[in-house]
Design a protein around this motif. Structure first.
Motif, short mmCIF file in Angstrom:
data_model
loop_
_atom_site.label_atom_id
_atom_site.label_comp_id
_atom_site.label_asym_id
_atom_site.label_seq_id
_atom_site.Cartn_x
_atom_site.Cartn_y
_atom_site.Cartn_z
N ILE A 22 15.91 -4.30 10.73
CA ILE A 22 17.14 -3.77 10.11
C ILE A 22 18.06 -4.92 9.71
N ALA A 25 16.90 -6.68 6.55
CA ALA A 25 17.17 -5.85 5.37
C ALA A 25 18.64 -5.91 4.98
N GLU A 26 19.53 -5.78 5.96
CA GLU A 26 20.97 -5.77 5.66
C GLU A 26 21.44 -7.15 5.21
N ASN A 217 10.33 -2.45 3.74
CA ASN A 217 10.69 -1.99 5.08
C ASN A 217 10.93 -0.49 5.02
N ARG A 218 10.98 0.15 6.17
CA ARG A 218 10.98 1.60 6.25
C ARG A 218 12.07 2.24 5.42
N ASN A 219 13.30 1.77 5.55
CA ASN A 219 14.42 2.44 4.87
C ASN A 219 14.31 2.35 3.35
N ILE A 220 13.91 1.19 2.86
CA ILE A 220 13.73 1.05 1.41
C ILE A 220 12.57 1.90 0.93
N LEU A 222 11.44 4.70 2.24
CA LEU A 222 11.83 6.10 2.24
C LEU A 222 12.68 6.46 1.02
N ASN A 223 13.50 5.52 0.60
CA ASN A 223 14.34 5.75 -0.58
C ASN A 223 13.55 5.66 -1.87
N PHE A 243 6.54 -1.04 8.14
CA PHE A 243 7.13 -0.13 9.12
C PHE A 243 6.25 -0.09 10.38
N ASP A 247 6.84 5.12 12.98
CA ASP A 247 7.45 5.58 11.73
C ASP A 247 6.44 6.23 10.78
N GLU A 254 7.53 12.10 3.92
CA GLU A 254 8.17 11.85 2.63
C GLU A 254 7.12 11.80 1.52
#
Length: 279
Positions: A22, A25-26, A217-220, A222-223, A243, A247, A254
């Motif tokens: 995380i 990514a941030e 990465n997971r969040n990107i 998923l989007n 990921f 996950d 998704e």
């Protein structure tokens, strides 16, 4: 780049995962352009010209109650990044078929010999996700296929795709250093079918592919799965990594929602690389 001044931030994290993922990514969205995962955290680097006093204000994971994250930072001037990589970059061998090495390493006797100068980019093959994506591509039918390497890093996956007979290949990364490094490595491996672009999924508008590789990465993921599906041809294949094992269900849900069918996955040290096909 030798006169570029960088700031190095050294983060100690407990527990390491998923906080380090995380954090990287941030920090990437905040302008940090390179990262090294260490035994107890993450080292991150940003050009001094891109730095400002509030650079960490939007790094939400630093304020999370789930993790303890401490950091120090210092100014770094005139670092010879190639020398740093040369000291730390060892060649790798995947399934005795594909090697990923620097020019100064001895040439191995393998079917696919990829030569890269990784500099500060991701995708040397040492990270579990890149290693697994190489394994997937070694098994995939790529001959004549149109391929997208999304989040290409060093370009190693795009290069392997060309070596395995893919047709036109697009390699995209939002990070300028990765984009430039991909161009260098494409030339170094005498590839002729790879076009590198700097940007994000907005570049996919109006394009279609037989195979899409996304190691982010997971969040990107998923989007962006929705955008990958729009650019995937009928019966096309989507390879996803970046990921963790826990996950897989949320990633697969998704994908299923978007009309993709789960086919298989690879696990390596709790990291996942999964394969999906468009129904």
């Amino acid at each position: 780049m030798s006169n570029t001044i960088y700031l190095g931030y050294y983060f100690k994290i407990s527990p390491l995962q998923p906080a380090s993922e995380i954090l990287i990514a941030e920090l990437g969205y905040a302008g940090f352009e390179s990262f090294v995962e260490t035994e107890d955290g993450v080292d991150a680097y940003i050009r001094k010209e891109d730095w400002h006093t509030n650079v960490l204000d939007d790094i939400h994971v630093l304020n999370s109650d789930e993790f303890t994250i401490q950091h120090t930072f210092e100014e770094i001037e005139q670092v010879n990044w190639n020398l740093e990589w040369e000291k730390n970059f060892n060649p790798i061998l995947v399934d005795n078929i594909c090697s990923v090495r620097a020019p100064f390493h001895e040439k191995p006797d393998v079917a696919y010999d990829i030569i890269i100068e990784p500099k500060m980019s991701f995708g040397t093959g040492h990270h579990e996700t890149t290693h697994m994506m190489i394994q997937h591509l070694l098994q995939a039918e790529l001959k004549g296929k149109k391929v997208l390497d999304m989040g290409c890093g060093t370009g190693v996956l795009a290069i392997l795709a060309e070596m395995r007979g893919a047709g036109a290949i697009d390699a995209i990364d939002i990070d300028n250093w990765c984009y430039l490094n991909t161009i260098e490595n494409v030339e170094r491996n005498d590839c002729n079918n790879i076009n590198a672009y700097e940007g994000d999924v907005s570049l996919l508008s109006g394009k279609s592919y037989d195979v899409i590789i996304a190691n982010i990465n997971r969040n990107i993921l998923l989007n962006d799965i929705q955008f990958y599906v729009k650019s995937l041809k009928e019966k096309g294949t989507l390879f996803l990594s970046g990921f963790y094992q826990e996950d897989l269900d949320i990633i697969t849900n998704e994908c299923t929602k978007r009309g993709l069918l789960y086919t298989n996955h690879i696990v390596r040290n709790n990291w996942m690389a999964a394969c999906y096909e468009l129904k």
